[in-house]
Design an enzyme around this catalytic site. Structure first.
Site, mmCIF file in Angstrom:
data_model
loop_
_atom_site.group_PDB
_atom_site.id
_atom_site.type_symbol
_atom_site.label_atom_id
_atom_site.label_comp_id
_atom_site.label_asym_id
_atom_site.label_seq_id
_atom_site.Cartn_x
_atom_site.Cartn_y
_atom_site.Cartn_z
ATOM 1 C CB CYS A 167 16.909 10.096 -37.559
ATOM 2 S SG CYS A 167 16.026 11.595 -37.929
ATOM 3 C CG HIS A 178 16.580 7.814 -40.946
ATOM 4 N ND1 HIS A 178 15.280 7.730 -40.503
ATOM 5 C CD2 HIS A 178 16.875 9.141 -41.018
ATOM 6 C CE1 HIS A 178 14.823 8.955 -40.311
ATOM 7 N NE2 HIS A 178 15.768 9.825 -40.619
ATOM 8 C CG ASN A 199 12.812 12.040 -41.374
ATOM 9 O OD1 ASN A 199 12.673 11.068 -40.621
ATOM 10 N ND2 ASN A 199 13.857 12.854 -41.303
HETATM 11 N N1 COA Z 1 9.767 24.567 -51.083
HETATM 12 C C1 COA Z 1 10.297 25.408 -51.947
HETATM 13 N N2 COA Z 1 11.477 26.039 -51.752
HETATM 14 C C2 COA Z 1 12.133 25.746 -50.612
HETATM 15 C C3 COA Z 1 11.626 24.857 -49.658
HETATM 16 C C4 COA Z 1 10.392 24.252 -49.928
HETATM 17 N N3 COA Z 1 9.834 23.382 -49.094
HETATM 18 N N4 COA Z 1 12.511 24.782 -48.639
HETATM 19 C C5 COA Z 1 13.542 25.598 -48.935
HETATM 20 N N5 COA Z 1 13.306 26.188 -50.136
HETATM 21 C C6 COA Z 1 14.135 27.127 -50.856
HETATM 22 C C7 COA Z 1 15.115 27.832 -49.959
HETATM 23 O O1 COA Z 1 14.510 28.949 -49.349
HETATM 24 C C8 COA Z 1 16.216 28.220 -50.922
HETATM 25 O O2 COA Z 1 15.806 29.367 -51.606
HETATM 26 P P1 COA Z 1 16.874 30.517 -51.994
HETATM 27 O O3 COA Z 1 17.869 29.837 -52.867
HETATM 28 O O4 COA Z 1 16.035 31.532 -52.682
HETATM 29 O O5 COA Z 1 17.453 30.953 -50.685
HETATM 30 C C9 COA Z 1 16.219 27.084 -51.929
HETATM 31 O O6 COA Z 1 14.958 26.416 -51.777
HETATM 32 C C10 COA Z 1 17.326 26.092 -51.706
HETATM 33 O O7 COA Z 1 17.379 25.783 -50.334
HETATM 34 P P2 COA Z 1 18.425 24.806 -49.773
HETATM 35 O O8 COA Z 1 18.188 24.643 -48.312
HETATM 36 O O9 COA Z 1 19.784 25.200 -50.208
HETATM 37 O O10 COA Z 1 18.000 23.466 -50.525
HETATM 38 P P3 COA Z 1 18.708 22.102 -50.556
HETATM 39 O O11 COA Z 1 19.003 21.744 -51.938
HETATM 40 O O12 COA Z 1 19.814 21.996 -49.533
HETATM 41 O O13 COA Z 1 17.543 21.126 -50.061
HETATM 42 C C11 COA Z 1 16.765 19.951 -48.114
HETATM 43 C C12 COA Z 1 16.981 21.304 -48.770
HETATM 44 C C13 COA Z 1 16.165 20.180 -46.742
HETATM 45 C C14 COA Z 1 15.819 19.123 -48.967
HETATM 46 C C15 COA Z 1 18.121 19.217 -48.043
HETATM 47 O O14 COA Z 1 19.123 20.063 -47.541
HETATM 48 C C16 COA Z 1 18.059 17.993 -47.181
HETATM 49 O O15 COA Z 1 17.289 17.072 -47.445
HETATM 50 N N6 COA Z 1 18.909 17.916 -46.159
HETATM 51 C C17 COA Z 1 18.878 16.791 -45.236
HETATM 52 C C18 COA Z 1 17.739 16.992 -44.312
HETATM 53 C C19 COA Z 1 17.439 15.811 -43.510
HETATM 54 O O16 COA Z 1 17.542 14.707 -43.978
HETATM 55 N N7 COA Z 1 17.041 16.047 -42.273
HETATM 56 C C20 COA Z 1 16.671 15.017 -41.388
HETATM 57 C C21 COA Z 1 17.886 14.379 -40.851
HETATM 58 S S1 COA Z 1 17.593 12.888 -40.159
#
Ligand code: COA
Length: 330
Positions: free
Chosen positions: A113, A257, A287
């Site tokens: 990224c 980004h 993204n």
């Molecule tokens: N749809 C529905 N549920 C989903 C899901 C989706 N697409 N993806 C994950 N879940 C579920 C998980 O399984 C988890 O369920 P559980 O509580 O029963 O185990 C729950 O949602 C919460 O997951 P979690 O990973 O803790 O969510 P979060 O609040 O951390 O959000 C992201 C996840 C990915 C949106 C967040 O962590 C994020 O944006 N991180 C940065 C990622 C990023 O920017 N990456 C690129 C870097 S350049």
């Protein structure tokens, strides 16, 4: 003193719009979950066999037209991508062939990224030394052919979109230029966001079992990425501004980004910036990793939000972990 500035830009996204509801047809997810956590409403995915260089080629044609240049005026292509057209050679060579300019220098960089921020800085350094005059900097990605389209991969798959954005960077003696860049990485956390296979350190590099286990798909510790992003980006923005006597109040436009709207809102709050100092378009594209900053910057310019003489800051954070910022007098 010799420096460099962006003289033309272009961007290209595939025509096919994939909404969150479209994803919910084959993954257990919902529009509500995706919008709440990420701000993403839709993304663009290619159809058929389209590579990062194909999207970059269309974007480059527009950038050349905007700059009033021909491909033969370019001295170098720097291609930032984590989804190269083929494992090797680099997408910069494939794009060079499409542009019909054999002989000029090509360089693929692997900074995920943060790729465009690194690429712009590399172009600036080559131009400052006098070795190059006109450098094409590309961020181009096709993610959709490499995502886990099952519920197993939903945390990653809903985030990523395809696209390309390019900038032509040319020598200048004027004050409107790339003023500075700050680049960082911390490989201690290389495995919090990665694609593990195929890999030279695995022998064989890919097996039917690995495919079965989905080890060729991206894996992410989303929370750790989030935590690091919201602290690293504000810090590097201050770091690039302060040696030049600027404060956040001097920023006309911050292009962060586009990984997650929530990350960018926290970055904005932490820097104390107003809404009209920050540009986001993740809602439409998801993204697009290395492509996200040049696409957003070009859209901000097209929307009349960037003017000559403005202080523009680009900042990115991503896998590696890598992060950085460019400070530009537009
Ligand atoms: N749809 C529905 N549920 C989903 C899901 C989706 N697409 N993806 C994950 N879940 C579920 C998980 O399984 C988890 O369920 P559980 O509580 O029963 O185990 C729950 O949602 C919460 O997951 P979690 O990973 O803790 O969510 P979060 O609040 O951390 O959000 C992201 C996840 C990915 C949106 C967040 O962590 C994020 O944006 N991180 C940065 C990622 C990023 O920017 N990456 C690129 C870097 S350049």
């Amino acid at each position: 003193m010799r420096g460099s500035r962006i003289v033309g830009m272009g961007h290209c996204v595939p025509d096919r719009v994939v909404t969150n509801d479209d994803l919910a047809e084959f993954i257990e997810t919902s529009n509500e979950w995706i919008v709440q956590r990420t701000g993403i409403e839709e993304r663009r995915w290619v159809e058929g066999n389209v590579g990062a260089a194909d999207l970059a080629f269309d974007a480059t044609k527009d950038a050349l037209a905007e700059a009033g240049m021909k491909a033969s005026d370019l001295d170098m292509i720097i291609f930032a991508t984590l989804s190269p057209d083929v494992t090797f050679p680099g997408s910069s060579c494939i794009l060079q062939k499409m542009l019909g300019v054999p002989g000029i220098a090509t360089l693929d960089i692997r900074n995920q990224c943060t790729g465009f921020v690194y690429g712009l800085s590399i172009a600036d350094q080559f131009i400052k030394t006098g070795m190059m005059n006109n450098v094409l900097v590309v961020g181009g990605e096709v993610h959709s052919s490499g995502l886990d389209m099952s519920t197993r991969g939903r945390d990653v798959t809903v985030l990523f979109g395809d696209g390309a954005g390019v900038a032509i960077v040319s020598a200048t003696d004027g004050e409107n230029r790339i003023i500075d860049s700050k680049l960082h990485a911390d490989g201690t956390h290389y495995d919090v966001l990665m694609v593990e296979a195929p890999a030279s350190r695995l022998n064989p590099r890919l097996t039917p079992e690995m495919l079965e286990e989905g080890r060729h798909y991206p894996k992410m510790d989303g929370r750790q990425v989030f935590r690091n992003a919201v602290t690293a980006m504000p810090a590097v923005v201050h770091e690039v501004l302060e040696p030049h006597g600027f404060t956040v109040e001097d920023i006309s436009m911050l292009i962060p980004h586009q990984a997650n709207l929530r990350i960018n809102q926290m970055v904005q709050r932490s820097l104390g910036l107003s809404d009209d100092q920050v540009f986001n378009n993740i809602m439409k594209y998801g993204n697009t990793t290395a492509a996200s900053i040049p696409i957003a910057l070009h859209e901000a310019i097209q929307a009349g939000k960037v003017h000559e003489g403005d202080v523009v800051v680009l900042t990115a954070f991503g896998a590696g972990l890598t992060w950085g910022a460019n400070l530009i007098r537009w």
